[in-house]
Design a protein around this motif. Structure first.
Motif, PDB file in Angstrom:
ATOM      1  N   ASN A 116       4.991   6.974  -0.747  1.00  0.00           N
ATOM      2  CA  ASN A 116       5.752   6.404   0.533  1.00  0.00           C
ATOM      3  C   ASN A 116       4.867   5.057   0.934  1.00  0.00           C
ATOM      4  N   ASN A 117       5.678   4.086   1.257  1.00  0.00           N
ATOM      5  CA  ASN A 117       5.144   2.656   1.712  1.00  0.00           C
ATOM      6  C   ASN A 117       4.413   2.772   2.983  1.00  0.00           C
ATOM      7  N   LEU A 118       3.230   2.610   2.813  1.00  0.00           N
ATOM      8  CA  LEU A 118       2.286   2.413   4.085  1.00  0.00           C
ATOM      9  C   LEU A 118       2.072   0.960   4.654  1.00  0.00           C
ATOM     10  N   HIS A 119       2.012   0.000   3.848  1.00  0.00           N
ATOM     11  CA  HIS A 119       2.115  -1.236   4.434  1.00  0.00           C
ATOM     12  C   HIS A 119       2.505  -2.230   3.304  1.00  0.00           C
ATOM     13  N   PHE A 171      -4.083   3.387   8.752  1.00  0.00           N
ATOM     14  CA  PHE A 171      -3.199   4.524   8.845  1.00  0.00           C
ATOM     15  C   PHE A 171      -4.177   5.761   8.703  1.00  0.00           C
ATOM     16  N   THR A 172      -3.852   7.006   9.044  1.00  0.00           N
ATOM     17  CA  THR A 172      -4.591   8.191   8.787  1.00  0.00           C
ATOM     18  C   THR A 172      -3.398   9.013   7.648  1.00  0.00           C
ATOM     19  N   THR A 173      -4.204   9.499   6.586  1.00  0.00           N
ATOM     20  CA  THR A 173      -3.730   9.919   5.494  1.00  0.00           C
ATOM     21  C   THR A 173      -2.652  11.427   6.000  1.00  0.00           C
ATOM     22  N   GLN A 174      -1.808  11.368   5.134  1.00  0.00           N
ATOM     23  CA  GLN A 174      -0.881  12.267   5.509  1.00  0.00           C
ATOM     24  C   GLN A 174      -0.716  13.520   4.117  1.00  0.00           C
ATOM     25  N   VAL A 186       0.775  -1.402  -0.038  1.00  0.00           N
ATOM     26  CA  VAL A 186       0.110   0.055   0.031  1.00  0.00           C
ATOM     27  C   VAL A 186       0.962   1.161   0.005  1.00  0.00           C
ATOM     28  N   THR A 187       0.542   2.086  -0.827  1.00  0.00           N
ATOM     29  CA  THR A 187       1.544   3.363  -1.172  1.00  0.00           C
ATOM     30  C   THR A 187       0.592   4.525  -1.051  1.00  0.00           C
ATOM     31  N   LEU A 245      -2.964   3.655  -3.246  1.00  0.00           N
ATOM     32  CA  LEU A 245      -2.877   2.649  -3.981  1.00  0.00           C
ATOM     33  C   LEU A 245      -2.613   1.275  -3.297  1.00  0.00           C
ATOM     34  N   ALA A 246      -3.289   0.200  -3.204  1.00  0.00           N
ATOM     35  CA  ALA A 246      -3.179  -0.929  -2.652  1.00  0.00           C
ATOM     36  C   ALA A 246      -3.043  -2.196  -3.890  1.00  0.00           C
ATOM     37  N   CYS A 247      -1.914  -2.617  -3.767  1.00  0.00           N
ATOM     38  CA  CYS A 247      -1.521  -3.633  -4.895  1.00  0.00           C
ATOM     39  C   CYS A 247      -1.408  -5.094  -4.219  1.00  0.00           C
TER      40      CYS A 247
END
Length: 146
Positions: free
Chosen positions: A51-54, A66-69, A45-46, A75-77
């Motif tokens: 930025n890599n979120l997961h 997460f809370t969006t920054q 997830v980016t 995007l979740a691939c």
């Protein structure tokens, strides 16, 4: 929730336009229709700026929050891991992605004993979250039109 059919090779992505400072929760699970195989998936997830979120590999179930920054396209691939040998056919995945209002725990919010403060304080608090909720509804309307 949505079902995604992942090919044995290749990647499928889901994207969502999300505003700044919005809560995002998601759960995903591989649906094993054929008990003879045990496929696993990888997920990344980016944020809009990359930025890599997961990131998770070799998973049959997982979640991210997460809370969006930043505002933009998140995007979740997903792709099928090949760690356990070849997988014949597509792999089905269930994704439950909740954003903004849908991500809140309304049961705990609705309990009368949880409501504190004066009426005026509650109105001020509501006015603070209203723009976030309107942005979520706008995004939902766009998705419905697609």
């Amino acid at each position: 929730a949505i079902w995604i059919s992942l090919p044995a090779s290749g990647t499928k992505c889901v994207s969502e336009e999300i505003q700044h400072n919005v809560v995002v929760l998601a759960d995903y699970v591989v649906l094993q229709l054929d008990q003879s195989s045990h496929p696993t998936v990888a997920v990344k997830v980016t944020s809009p700026y990359g930025n890599n979120l997961h990131h998770n590999e070799n998973a049959t179930v997982g979640s991210f929050a997460f809370t969006t920054q930043e505002s933009g396209n998140y995007l979740a691939c997903f792709w099928v891991d090949n760690h356990h040998g070849g997988v014949a056919g597509d792999v089905n995945l269930n994704l439950d992605w909740k954003i903004g209002v849908a991500a809140k725990d309304w049961d705990s919010v609705a309990r009368k004993e949880k409501i504190e403060g004066s009426r005026d304080e509650n109105i001020v608090a509501f006015e603070k979250i209203l723009p976030e909720e309107e942005a979520y509804l706008d995004a939902a309307r766009v998705l419905i039109q697609i």
